[in-house]
Design a protein around this motif. Structure first.
Motif, short mmCIF file in Angstrom:
data_model
loop_
_atom_site.label_atom_id
_atom_site.label_comp_id
_atom_site.label_asym_id
_atom_site.label_seq_id
_atom_site.Cartn_x
_atom_site.Cartn_y
_atom_site.Cartn_z
N ASP A 47 0.86 -1.19 0.00
CA ASP A 47 0.00 0.00 0.00
C ASP A 47 0.89 1.25 0.00
O ASP A 47 2.03 1.17 -0.49
CB ASP A 47 -1.00 -0.04 1.19
CG ASP A 47 -0.32 -0.09 2.55
OD1 ASP A 47 0.91 0.16 2.63
OD2 ASP A 47 -1.01 -0.36 3.55
N ALA A 106 4.42 0.62 -1.99
CA ALA A 106 4.57 0.52 -3.44
C ALA A 106 5.80 1.27 -3.93
O ALA A 106 6.09 2.38 -3.46
CB ALA A 106 3.33 1.07 -4.13
N LEU A 146 0.02 3.05 -8.22
CA LEU A 146 -0.84 2.51 -7.16
C LEU A 146 -2.10 3.35 -7.05
O LEU A 146 -3.22 2.83 -6.98
CB LEU A 146 -0.07 2.53 -5.82
CG LEU A 146 -0.83 1.99 -4.61
CD1 LEU A 146 -0.60 0.49 -4.46
CD2 LEU A 146 -0.43 2.68 -3.31
N HIS A 206 -4.29 5.07 -1.51
CA HIS A 206 -3.18 4.21 -1.10
C HIS A 206 -3.63 2.86 -0.57
O HIS A 206 -2.95 2.23 0.23
CB HIS A 206 -2.29 4.95 -0.09
CG HIS A 206 -1.46 6.03 -0.74
ND1 HIS A 206 -0.77 6.97 -0.03
CD2 HIS A 206 -1.21 6.30 -2.05
CE1 HIS A 206 -0.13 7.79 -0.87
NE2 HIS A 206 -0.40 7.41 -2.10
N CYS A 211 -2.56 -2.97 -3.03
CA CYS A 211 -2.70 -3.65 -4.32
C CYS A 211 -1.69 -4.80 -4.36
O CYS A 211 -0.81 -4.89 -3.50
CB CYS A 211 -2.35 -2.69 -5.45
SG CYS A 211 -3.55 -1.40 -5.75
N GLU A 236 1.58 -5.79 -6.10
CA GLU A 236 2.66 -5.23 -6.91
C GLU A 236 3.41 -6.41 -7.52
O GLU A 236 3.98 -7.23 -6.80
CB GLU A 236 3.61 -4.39 -6.04
CG GLU A 236 4.80 -3.82 -6.82
CD GLU A 236 5.82 -3.14 -5.92
OE1 GLU A 236 5.63 -1.95 -5.61
OE2 GLU A 236 6.80 -3.80 -5.52
N TYR A 248 0.52 -2.87 -11.02
CA TYR A 248 -0.32 -2.78 -9.81
C TYR A 248 -1.71 -3.29 -10.14
O TYR A 248 -2.33 -2.84 -11.11
CB TYR A 248 -0.34 -1.34 -9.28
CG TYR A 248 1.03 -0.99 -8.76
CD1 TYR A 248 1.40 -1.27 -7.46
CD2 TYR A 248 2.01 -0.49 -9.63
CE1 TYR A 248 2.69 -1.03 -7.00
CE2 TYR A 248 3.30 -0.26 -9.19
CZ TYR A 248 3.63 -0.53 -7.87
OH TYR A 248 4.91 -0.31 -7.43
#
Lengths: 310, 226
Positions: free
Chosen positions: A17, A33, A39, A51, A54, A56, A114
């Protein structure tokens, strides 16, 4: 509550995040990230907070099966995503149904992808963040990179508007990038020639680069009197030059203190671009002053706001 | 003379000196406490170290000129701000035996008996100058030089969390399991860092740490590891 299942994790896929702030005084790296801009774009497409955590993915896209209906969005490195082998768009909210499989072609430009899910991942926060800190085996999903067979719970979503990112907000990535810097805290510890070398040469990102830092190879930078300092706080984007003369850029998982002279500091607006660079890519540095760096950040922020992205 | 050095567009390094000394480190701590109490809008977090305080801020909330002004005003008024006494945290250690696999190496290097080494290691209060390297790792100052022992020539692949070691004139505790080259003389049953506990960290920069010897039996009674 829905779920997704990782069929193939790719090379290195982690939950990230905006980062874990507030604990650097205890030696805890921020993580988060590597490319906060992407992101934010992925999250915006599915109407998540900027934020939200996700996946990555690095260099290779993962293969993911959805076990429930949801919306997803993919931002970052230029790559062709597929749902059930049908090409889909990047930087747009996409509806997926239970049983659908997300897969990827090969990366064209950039390094990190992402994948945002409407509502986010339902994993516990550790010290107020969902970011994975790999060296500490903590945060994210079980403190580690995703593996085949992992099942991740995803939060419930409300019927989401599908956002499409305006074309002009999507960066172009290249294997030769100009990165802007401000001068570093120990700039006076370098000779004039050393500073000139740093600003006039082209550096390439070495294979010994990761989420912690990018090691650069190229012309050696001359110190005035030694490379060591009393260990001191260091921030993301700081460029240290150890005794061997080749610079190292601190990235998301960097240690909280460093003991080498810092020649420069990457400006905030260029950090996302840096996060998209991969081993072999080349960098040329360009100096700006502090006023310019902060002005550029304000302008970037206003520009995103004008497009409804906050 | 305090220096204010920009570290990029989102951080200031506030520097109080150029040598490792308790006096300078106390200034870092005092300034950190005073700044935290002020709760300035836009400050994200601060990272204290031996001689300075890194102040991370959000330039979208406060631009560097206004922040610099605030930082200087704070420095001028710091003598009027009451700074609480540093706390001393006592850390139990089971020395030697299975918990201190390198005690023999330290005996051989220093020429001291095990009991003397334990006494010298546990008699002083150590200043926690800063944390870093790994989450919860304390850089300690104030060790008796007579027990100084160089690092191992071949580092160990796995040093357990809680291990207490020596490296030249430094002593420290491994907060998490990791490889390392320190001479291990004992282990604490306490967890210096537990991400699922509040507070997560037992110590913070500016605290003092004092070791006290415990028996193996007491170690297992107090054990928070595993």
């Amino acid at each position: 509550m829905g779920k997704i299942k990782i069929l193939n994790p790719g090379l290195l896929s982690t939950i990230q995040d905006g980062g874990r702030f507030g604990y650097q005084q205890y030696g805890m790296p921020v993580a988060g990230a590597m490319d906060l801009h992407s992101l934010q774009l992925a999250n915006w497409c599915v109407r998540n907070p900027a934020h939200e955590a996700c996946i990555e993915a690095t260099i290779l896209g993962p293969t993911i099966e959805f076990q429930s209906d949801t919306y997803i969005a993919i931002s970052g490195a230029t790559i062709q995503p597929f749902v059930n082998e049908q090409a889909i768009n990047m930087n747009a909210g996409i509806k997926v149904r239970a049983g659908d499989v997300l897969s990827f072609g090969s990366i064209q430009t950039g390094c990190r992808i992402y994948i945002a899910i409407a509502g986010g991942f339902d994993i516990p926060e550790l010290m107020e963040s969902k970011s994975t800190y790999l060296r500490g085996n903590l945060g994210g999903f079980e403190g580690r990179a995703l593996k085949a067979g992992d099942e991740l719970e995803i939060a419930d979503y409300e019927r989401r508007l599908k956002g499409v990112v305006p074309e002009e907000l999507i960066p172009n990535y290249s294997n030769f990038t100009e990165i802007r810097i401000t001068s570093g805290a120990e700039i006076k510890r370098f000779t004039m020639d050393g500073v000139k070398t740093f600003l006039c040469s082209v550096y390439s990102i070495s294979p010994q680069s990761d989420r912690m830092g990018y090691r650069l190879s190229g012309q050696k930078i001359e110190h005035a009197n030694g490379a060591d300092i009393i260990s001191s706080g260091i921030v993301t984007g700081a460029i240290q030059v150890p005794g061997h003369g080749e610079p190292i850029i601190m990235m998301s998982d960097h240690q909280t203190v460093g003991g080498y002279t810092k020649i420069a500091q990457v400006i905030s607006v260029d950090l996302p671009l840096l996060g998209q660079m991969k081993p072999g890519d080349q960098i040329k540095f360009k100096e700006v002053n502090l006023d310019q760096a902060q002005q550029l950040l304000l302008e970037r922020n206003q520009w995103l706001k004008q497009h409804g992205i906050e | 003379m305090i220096e204010y050095i920009p570290s990029g567009d989102s951080a200031f390094l506030v520097k109080f000196g150029n040598e490792i000394s308790e006096e300078i480190n106390r200034k870092v701590r005092a300034y950190f406490i005073a700044l935290s109490n002020k709760k300035l809008e836009g400050i994200i977090e601060c990272v204290p170290s031996y001689t300075d305080l890194m102040v991370l801020y959000d330039p979208l909330k406060i631009q560097y000129k206004s922040l610099l002004k605030e930082l200087k005003i704070l420095a001028e008024n710091i003598s009027e701000i009451e700074i609480p006494e540093a706390k001393t945290v006592e850390i139990p250690v089971c020395y030697g035996g299975n918990f201190g696999e390198d005690m023999d190496a330290v005996i051989a290097h220093t020429g001291l008996r095990e009991q003397e080494i334990i006494e010298k290691h546990s008699q002083n209060s150590y200043l926690v100058y800063m944390l870093g390297f790994t989450p919860g790792f304390c850089y300690l100052g104030g060790m008796d030089k007579s027990i100084a022992t160089p690092r191992k020539e071949v580092p160990s692949q796995k040093i357990l969390a809680g291990s207490v070691g020596l490296a030249a004139e430094q002593t420290g505790i491994y907060p998490i399991e990791s490889p390392g080259g320190w001479q291990i003389i004992g282990r604490t049953p306490y967890r210096l860092f537990d991400p699922n506990r509040k507070p997560e960290f037992l110590l913070q920069a500016g605290d003092y740490l004092k070791f006290y010897p415990i028996s193996e039996e007491e170690y297992y009674k107090l054990n928070e590891n595993d």
